[in-house]
Write a protein that holds these residues in place. Structure first.
Motif, PDB file in Angstrom:
ATOM      1  N   ILE A  71       0.845  -1.198   0.000  1.00  0.00           N
ATOM      2  CA  ILE A  71       0.000   0.000   0.000  1.00  0.00           C
ATOM      3  C   ILE A  71       0.879   1.246   0.000  1.00  0.00           C
ATOM      4  CG2 ILE A  71      -1.600   1.367   1.414  1.00  0.00           C
ATOM      5  CD1 ILE A  71      -3.008  -1.304   2.096  1.00  0.00           C
ATOM      6  N   LEU A  72       1.952   1.230   0.787  1.00  0.00           N
ATOM      7  CA  LEU A  72       2.894   2.358   0.769  1.00  0.00           C
ATOM      8  C   LEU A  72       3.453   2.555  -0.640  1.00  0.00           C
ATOM      9  CD1 LEU A  72       4.930   1.749   4.058  1.00  0.00           C
ATOM     10  CD2 LEU A  72       3.226   3.535   3.646  1.00  0.00           C
ATOM     11  N   ARG A  73       3.801   1.474  -1.302  1.00  0.00           N
ATOM     12  CA  ARG A  73       4.354   1.560  -2.656  1.00  0.00           C
ATOM     13  C   ARG A  73       3.306   2.086  -3.638  1.00  0.00           C
ATOM     14  NH1 ARG A  73       8.990  -0.018  -5.565  1.00  0.00           N
ATOM     15  NH2 ARG A  73       8.649   0.975  -7.575  1.00  0.00           N
ATOM     16  N   LEU A  74       2.072   1.598  -3.527  1.00  0.00           N
ATOM     17  CA  LEU A  74       1.005   2.090  -4.399  1.00  0.00           C
ATOM     18  C   LEU A  74       0.754   3.581  -4.163  1.00  0.00           C
ATOM     19  CD1 LEU A  74      -1.427  -0.944  -4.179  1.00  0.00           C
ATOM     20  CD2 LEU A  74      -0.331  -0.088  -6.271  1.00  0.00           C
ATOM     21  N   ASN A  75       0.799   4.006  -2.911  1.00  0.00           N
ATOM     22  CA  ASN A  75       0.623   5.421  -2.599  1.00  0.00           C
ATOM     23  C   ASN A  75       1.747   6.249  -3.230  1.00  0.00           C
ATOM     24  OD1 ASN A  75      -0.867   7.498  -1.044  1.00  0.00           O
ATOM     25  ND2 ASN A  75       1.079   7.683   0.025  1.00  0.00           N
ATOM     26  N   TYR A  76       2.972   5.748  -3.137  1.00  0.00           N
ATOM     27  CA  TYR A  76       4.116   6.413  -3.757  1.00  0.00           C
ATOM     28  C   TYR A  76       3.935   6.508  -5.272  1.00  0.00           C
ATOM     29  CZ  TYR A  76       8.830   6.896  -5.646  1.00  0.00           C
ATOM     30  OH  TYR A  76       9.914   7.297  -6.362  1.00  0.00           O
ATOM     31  N   GLU A  77       3.571   5.392  -5.890  1.00  0.00           N
ATOM     32  CA  GLU A  77       3.369   5.369  -7.342  1.00  0.00           C
ATOM     33  C   GLU A  77       2.243   6.318  -7.752  1.00  0.00           C
ATOM     34  OE1 GLU A  77       5.262   3.867  -9.608  1.00  0.00           O
ATOM     35  OE2 GLU A  77       6.526   2.899  -8.106  1.00  0.00           O
ATOM     36  N   SER A  78       1.212   6.413  -6.923  1.00  0.00           N
ATOM     37  CA  SER A  78       0.069   7.274  -7.269  1.00  0.00           C
ATOM     38  C   SER A  78       0.485   8.737  -7.382  1.00  0.00           C
ATOM     39  CB  SER A  78      -1.055   7.115  -6.250  1.00  0.00           C
ATOM     40  OG  SER A  78      -0.759   7.751  -5.021  1.00  0.00           O
ATOM     41  N   TYR A  79       1.418   9.166  -6.547  1.00  0.00           N
ATOM     42  CA  TYR A  79       1.851  10.564  -6.593  1.00  0.00           C
ATOM     43  C   TYR A  79       2.737  10.848  -7.800  1.00  0.00           C
ATOM     44  CZ  TYR A  79      -0.526  12.051  -2.446  1.00  0.00           C
ATOM     45  OH  TYR A  79      -1.512  12.394  -1.555  1.00  0.00           O
ATOM     46  N   LYS A  80       3.276   9.819  -8.414  1.00  0.00           N
ATOM     47  CA  LYS A  80       4.031  10.004  -9.650  1.00  0.00           C
ATOM     48  C   LYS A  80       3.092  10.142 -10.849  1.00  0.00           C
ATOM     49  CE  LYS A  80       7.200   6.775  -9.959  1.00  0.00           C
ATOM     50  NZ  LYS A  80       8.135   5.645  -9.747  1.00  0.00           N
ATOM     51  N   ASN A  81       1.800   9.869 -10.649  1.00  0.00           N
ATOM     52  CA  ASN A  81       0.802   9.912 -11.724  1.00  0.00           C
ATOM     53  C   ASN A  81      -0.347  10.851 -11.408  1.00  0.00           C
ATOM     54  OD1 ASN A  81       1.785   7.708 -13.553  1.00  0.00           O
ATOM     55  ND2 ASN A  81       1.683   6.604 -11.623  1.00  0.00           N
ATOM     56  N   GLN A  82      -0.065  11.912 -10.657  1.00  0.00           N
ATOM     57  CA  GLN A  82      -1.150  12.803 -10.269  1.00  0.00           C
ATOM     58  C   GLN A  82      -1.505  13.792 -11.382  1.00  0.00           C
ATOM     59  OE1 GLN A  82      -0.181  15.218  -6.842  1.00  0.00           O
ATOM     60  NE2 GLN A  82       1.985  15.094  -7.290  1.00  0.00           N
ATOM     61  N   VAL A  83      -2.760  14.208 -11.356  1.00  0.00           N
ATOM     62  CA  VAL A  83      -3.263  15.196 -12.306  1.00  0.00           C
ATOM     63  C   VAL A  83      -4.003  16.274 -11.538  1.00  0.00           C
ATOM     64  CG1 VAL A  83      -3.490  13.586 -14.241  1.00  0.00           C
ATOM     65  CG2 VAL A  83      -5.410  13.905 -12.688  1.00  0.00           C
ATOM     66  N   SER A  84      -4.132  17.446 -12.132  1.00  0.00           N
ATOM     67  CA  SER A  84      -4.923  18.516 -11.521  1.00  0.00           C
ATOM     68  C   SER A  84      -6.388  18.189 -11.701  1.00  0.00           C
ATOM     69  CB  SER A  84      -4.610  19.859 -12.166  1.00  0.00           C
ATOM     70  OG  SER A  84      -3.311  20.263 -11.819  1.00  0.00           O
ATOM     71  N   GLY A  85      -7.126  18.337 -10.603  1.00  0.00           N
ATOM     72  CA  GLY A  85      -8.548  18.009 -10.638  1.00  0.00           C
ATOM     73  C   GLY A  85      -9.389  19.131 -10.097  1.00  0.00           C
ATOM     74  N   TYR A  86     -10.368  18.781  -9.298  1.00  0.00           N
ATOM     75  CA  TYR A  86     -11.346  19.694  -8.723  1.00  0.00           C
ATOM     76  C   TYR A  86     -10.661  20.833  -7.973  1.00  0.00           C
ATOM     77  CZ  TYR A  86     -15.306  21.211  -5.871  1.00  0.00           C
ATOM     78  OH  TYR A  86     -16.278  21.957  -5.267  1.00  0.00           O
ATOM     79  N   MET A  87     -10.964  22.063  -8.364  1.00  0.00           N
ATOM     80  CA  MET A  87     -10.426  23.273  -7.736  1.00  0.00           C
ATOM     81  C   MET A  87      -8.899  23.269  -7.699  1.00  0.00           C
ATOM     82  SD  MET A  87     -13.261  23.759  -4.693  1.00  0.00           S
ATOM     83  CE  MET A  87     -12.360  25.075  -3.909  1.00  0.00           C
TER      84      MET A  87
END
Length: 178
Positions: free
Chosen positions: A98-114
């Protein structure tokens, strides 16, 4: 103290999910203890921010912390939209994944709501880092519910469910909400 067999597995805190989490960490653990719950999961949106304070509250109350996340899941990272999946560790290895998935998720972030940045994981991330993780299909913004409710596409919902089942096997659970 007699323990209740019920364990709440999908909870947001004001620390980790400030737009929709109203639970003060200490009050949440005090309430769980008062109800006789032996454990509670913390599954904030796309972050593990509250886990340290939850760990302290867990130690204070004796209510076990299940440190999860309601991850933003994007079947296709080239598309801005995402759904939710709740991920909970089965073991220490599951927590590390889960820590690794959380880390990977921040490498694939996009601008969203507000302008809020949304960290996202994909099918490929789930396939690579799913060991010892339980997956809950999440709320009405989960990939299965979204296919059924927003897209009115039962075939797509079944396709997504089968792919999740292939990845997680008997560690996949359907989350139901009224």
């Amino acid at each position: 103290m007699k323990y209740s067999p019920f364990v709440s597995l999908h909870n947001h805190t004001e620390l980790g999910s400030p737009l929709d989490g109203m639970n003060d960490v200490n009050e949440l653990f005090d309430q769980a203890k008062g109800l006789g719950h032996r454990a509670i999961a913390i599954t904030d949106h796309g972050t593990l921010t509250a886990h340290y304070d939850c760990w302290k509250a867990s130690n204070r109350t004796g209510v076990k912390l299940i440190p999860g996340i309601e991850a933003y899941f994007a079947p296709d990272l080239s598309v801005k939209r995402s759904n939710h999946l709740v991920l909970l560790p089965k073991t220490h290895l599951g927590y590390k994944n889960i820590l690794r998935l959380n880390y990977e998720s921040y490498k694939n972030q996009v601008s969203g709501y507000m302008g809020k940045k949304t960290p996202r994981i994909s099918w490929e991330h789930l396939e690579k880092f799913n060991q010892d993780i339980f997956c809950l299909t999440a709320c009405s913004n989960g990939p299965i519910a979204k296919a059924l409710i927003a897209e009115n596409d039962e075939d797509e919902a079944i396709k997504r469910m089968l792919r999740l089942q292939f990845i997680f096997g008997d560690r996949l659970f359907l989350e139901l909400q009224p």
